[in-house]
Design an enzyme around this catalytic site. Structure first.
Site, PDB file in Angstrom:
ATOM      1  N   GLU A 238     -15.621  -3.286  -0.050  1.00  0.00           N
ATOM      2  CA  GLU A 238     -16.399  -4.269  -0.579  1.00  0.00           C
ATOM      3  C   GLU A 238     -17.752  -4.175   0.346  1.00  0.00           C
ATOM      4  O   GLU A 238     -18.740  -4.034   0.197  1.00  0.00           O
ATOM      5  CB  GLU A 238     -15.966  -5.512  -0.340  1.00  0.00           C
ATOM      6  CG  GLU A 238     -16.816  -6.908  -0.710  1.00  0.00           C
ATOM      7  CD  GLU A 238     -16.019  -8.051  -0.541  1.00  0.00           C
ATOM      8  OE1 GLU A 238     -14.933  -8.200  -0.648  1.00  0.00           O
ATOM      9  OE2 GLU A 238     -16.866  -9.037  -0.872  1.00  0.00           O
TER      10      GLU A 238
ATOM     11  N   GLU B 192       0.787  -1.177  -0.046  1.00  0.00           N
ATOM     12  CA  GLU B 192      -0.077   0.042  -0.077  1.00  0.00           C
ATOM     13  C   GLU B 192       0.899   1.314   0.004  1.00  0.00           C
ATOM     14  O   GLU B 192       1.771   1.310   0.946  1.00  0.00           O
ATOM     15  CB  GLU B 192      -0.961  -0.103   1.257  1.00  0.00           C
ATOM     16  CG  GLU B 192      -1.564   1.255   1.470  1.00  0.00           C
ATOM     17  CD  GLU B 192      -2.611   1.552   0.288  1.00  0.00           C
ATOM     18  OE1 GLU B 192      -3.381   0.984  -0.119  1.00  0.00           O
ATOM     19  OE2 GLU B 192      -2.234   2.668  -0.152  1.00  0.00           O
TER      20      GLU B 192
ATOM     21  N   THR C 171     -13.493  -6.834   1.790  1.00  0.00           N
ATOM     22  CA  THR C 171     -12.655  -5.704   2.141  1.00  0.00           C
ATOM     23  C   THR C 171     -13.456  -4.581   2.655  1.00  0.00           C
ATOM     24  O   THR C 171     -14.454  -4.459   2.766  1.00  0.00           O
ATOM     25  CB  THR C 171     -11.704  -5.118   0.771  1.00  0.00           C
ATOM     26  OG1 THR C 171     -12.817  -4.476  -0.105  1.00  0.00           O
ATOM     27  CG2 THR C 171     -11.422  -6.439   0.061  1.00  0.00           C
ATOM     28  N   GLU C 172     -12.786  -3.345   3.195  1.00  0.00           N
ATOM     29  CA  GLU C 172     -13.515  -2.085   3.564  1.00  0.00           C
ATOM     30  C   GLU C 172     -14.441  -1.728   2.171  1.00  0.00           C
ATOM     31  O   GLU C 172     -15.582  -1.320   2.502  1.00  0.00           O
ATOM     32  CB  GLU C 172     -12.605  -0.963   3.827  1.00  0.00           C
ATOM     33  CG  GLU C 172     -12.206  -1.137   5.267  1.00  0.00           C
ATOM     34  CD  GLU C 172     -10.807  -1.727   5.376  1.00  0.00           C
ATOM     35  OE1 GLU C 172     -10.178  -2.044   4.379  1.00  0.00           O
ATOM     36  OE2 GLU C 172     -10.154  -2.057   6.535  1.00  0.00           O
TER      37      GLU C 172
ATOM     38  N   ASP D 116     -16.383  -3.202  -7.557  1.00  0.00           N
ATOM     39  CA  ASP D 116     -17.758  -2.811  -7.410  1.00  0.00           C
ATOM     40  C   ASP D 116     -17.850  -2.071  -8.850  1.00  0.00           C
ATOM     41  O   ASP D 116     -18.913  -1.914  -9.344  1.00  0.00           O
ATOM     42  CB  ASP D 116     -18.100  -1.961  -6.360  1.00  0.00           C
ATOM     43  CG  ASP D 116     -17.392  -0.662  -6.598  1.00  0.00           C
ATOM     44  OD1 ASP D 116     -16.119  -0.703  -6.738  1.00  0.00           O
ATOM     45  OD2 ASP D 116     -17.982   0.554  -6.819  1.00  0.00           O
TER      46      ASP D 116
ATOM     47  N   ASP E 195      -8.208   1.248  -7.995  1.00  0.00           N
ATOM     48  CA  ASP E 195      -8.619   2.458  -8.607  1.00  0.00           C
ATOM     49  C   ASP E 195      -8.841   2.225 -10.016  1.00  0.00           C
ATOM     50  O   ASP E 195      -8.145   1.511 -10.817  1.00  0.00           O
ATOM     51  CB  ASP E 195      -7.468   3.706  -8.611  1.00  0.00           C
ATOM     52  CG  ASP E 195      -7.060   3.972  -7.080  1.00  0.00           C
ATOM     53  OD1 ASP E 195      -7.819   4.012  -6.309  1.00  0.00           O
ATOM     54  OD2 ASP E 195      -5.637   4.125  -6.986  1.00  0.00           O
TER      55      ASP E 195
ATOM     56  N   LYS F 204     -11.132   7.025 -17.231  1.00  0.00           N
ATOM     57  CA  LYS F 204     -10.961   7.797 -18.402  1.00  0.00           C
ATOM     58  C   LYS F 204      -9.947   7.113 -19.287  1.00  0.00           C
ATOM     59  O   LYS F 204      -8.973   6.800 -18.908  1.00  0.00           O
ATOM     60  CB  LYS F 204     -10.304   9.098 -18.127  1.00  0.00           C
ATOM     61  CG  LYS F 204     -11.255  10.009 -17.435  1.00  0.00           C
ATOM     62  CD  LYS F 204     -10.627  11.505 -17.389  1.00  0.00           C
ATOM     63  CE  LYS F 204     -11.677  12.370 -16.791  1.00  0.00           C
ATOM     64  NZ  LYS F 204     -11.282  13.121 -15.481  1.00  0.00           N
TER      65      LYS F 204
HETATM   66  N1  SAH Z   1      -8.083  -2.765  -1.018  1.00  0.00           N
HETATM   67  C1  SAH Z   1      -8.838  -1.956  -0.306  1.00  0.00           C
HETATM   68  C2  SAH Z   1      -8.588  -0.304  -0.869  1.00  0.00           C
HETATM   69  C3  SAH Z   1      -8.897  -0.264  -2.262  1.00  0.00           C
HETATM   70  S1  SAH Z   1      -8.734   1.464  -2.778  1.00  0.00           S
HETATM   71  C4  SAH Z   1     -10.399  -2.200  -0.218  1.00  0.00           C
HETATM   72  O1  SAH Z   1     -10.862  -2.944  -1.209  1.00  0.00           O
HETATM   73  O2  SAH Z   1     -10.991  -1.717   0.814  1.00  0.00           O
HETATM   74  C5  SAH Z   1      -7.127   1.037  -3.702  1.00  0.00           C
HETATM   75  C6  SAH Z   1      -6.039   1.159  -2.874  1.00  0.00           C
HETATM   76  O3  SAH Z   1      -4.707   0.768  -3.670  1.00  0.00           O
HETATM   77  C7  SAH Z   1      -5.792   2.729  -2.399  1.00  0.00           C
HETATM   78  O4  SAH Z   1      -5.532   2.676  -0.808  1.00  0.00           O
HETATM   79  C8  SAH Z   1      -4.266   3.072  -3.064  1.00  0.00           C
HETATM   80  O5  SAH Z   1      -3.517   3.851  -2.408  1.00  0.00           O
HETATM   81  C9  SAH Z   1      -3.844   1.768  -3.300  1.00  0.00           C
HETATM   82  N2  SAH Z   1      -2.860   1.701  -4.335  1.00  0.00           N
HETATM   83  C10 SAH Z   1      -3.139   1.967  -5.734  1.00  0.00           C
HETATM   84  N3  SAH Z   1      -2.226   1.854  -6.653  1.00  0.00           N
HETATM   85  C11 SAH Z   1      -1.240   1.497  -5.821  1.00  0.00           C
HETATM   86  C12 SAH Z   1       0.176   1.208  -6.260  1.00  0.00           C
HETATM   87  N4  SAH Z   1       0.583   1.197  -7.385  1.00  0.00           N
HETATM   88  N5  SAH Z   1       1.091   0.715  -5.115  1.00  0.00           N
HETATM   89  C13 SAH Z   1       0.459   0.383  -3.921  1.00  0.00           C
HETATM   90  N6  SAH Z   1      -0.772   0.856  -3.642  1.00  0.00           N
HETATM   91  C14 SAH Z   1      -1.627   1.440  -4.648  1.00  0.00           C
END
Ligand code: SAH
Length: 213
Positions: free
Chosen positions: A194, A69, A191-192, A154, A118, A122
């Site tokens: 989810e 993370e 996950t949070e 989602d 993420d 776009k």
């Molecule tokens: N997996 C968690 C958070 C999802 S949000 C859940 O399902 O609740 C996506 C997370 O990925 C964010 O906290 C973001 O900081 C992290 N993230 C995105 N790209 C990343 C990368 N290249 N390396 C490490 N973390 C990354």
């Protein structure tokens, strides 16, 4: 709770250096030595606040988990959860998983989880999606031959893009669910994100895929 600029975050991570690996690049090719037991390595990219990796660690003591993370103010939440879970088989890396090949040697990883990555909707940001072919090249390299990727999201657009990307890459789609919670999989660890999205009635999509030999 204020998440930005936590001045105590560095100390907290350093004090728990047995969980938040301090110089992770030094472990490339020898990740087993960061754990108490030699067993399969499962990697989560973008662990967020760690509910998944802490829960999985507890549910699967027969696996070594690594959560990457990049956001410090977020990973400290994961650290708290891992401490509370008392799981001894989870390590966290406060790194950007831009190129996993810097962190892992070929065939070092057994499973990769992409949870609510993420979506970068776009099209000019396509290259940033964690299922863009350049990322698949990395996953193929660090994963064992029979290794798998599990993706949960989602976001319908990101899901469709990812499944198409796996498929175009020649990967084998082993499982695909358009409503994960309808499956009532007793082993699913939420996950949070989810939890948040499914409470709103949003279906959760899951896909498991692997590379061909
Ligand atoms: N997996 C968690 C958070 C999802 S949000 C859940 O399902 O609740 C996506 C997370 O990925 C964010 O906290 C973001 O900081 C992290 N993230 C995105 N790209 C990343 C990368 N290249 N390396 C490490 N973390 C990354």
């Amino acid at each position: 709770m204020r998440l930005r600029n936590k001045p105590w975050a560095d100390d907290f991570m350093r004090d728990n250096g047995h969980i938040v690996v301090q110089e992770p690049f030094q472990y490339r090719g020898k990740w087993q030595s960061a754990f108490n037991k030699e067993q399969p390595i499962h990697l989560e990219i973008g662990s967020g606040k760690g509910q998944f990796i802490a829960g999985m660690g507890k549910q699967h003591p027969e696996v070594n988990f690594i959560g990457v993370e990049r956001v410090k103010s977020v990973i400290v939440g994961a650290l708290k959860k891992v401490i509370d879970s008392e799981a001894a088989n989870v390590r966290l890396l406060n790194e950007d998983a831009q190129d996993l090949r810097d962190l892992f040697q070929s065939n070092e990883v057994d499973h990769i989880y992409l949870n609510f990555s993420d979506p970068w909707p776009k099209s000019r940001h396509e290259k940033r999606r964690l299922t863009y072919p350049a990322f698949l090249d990395q996953y193929k390299d660090v994963l064992k031959q029979e290794g798998e990727i599990t993706l949960k999201t989602d976001n319908r657009g990101f899901f469709e893009y990812s499944v198409a990307s796996f498929s175009k890459y020649g990967m084998i789609i082993e499982e695909l669910s358009l409503d994960l919670h309808d499956l009532n999989d007793p082993l699913n660890v939420e996950t949070e994100y989810e939890e948040k999205f499914s409470e709103k009635g949003q279906p959760i999509y899951r896909c498991k895929a692997r590379f061909q030999e």
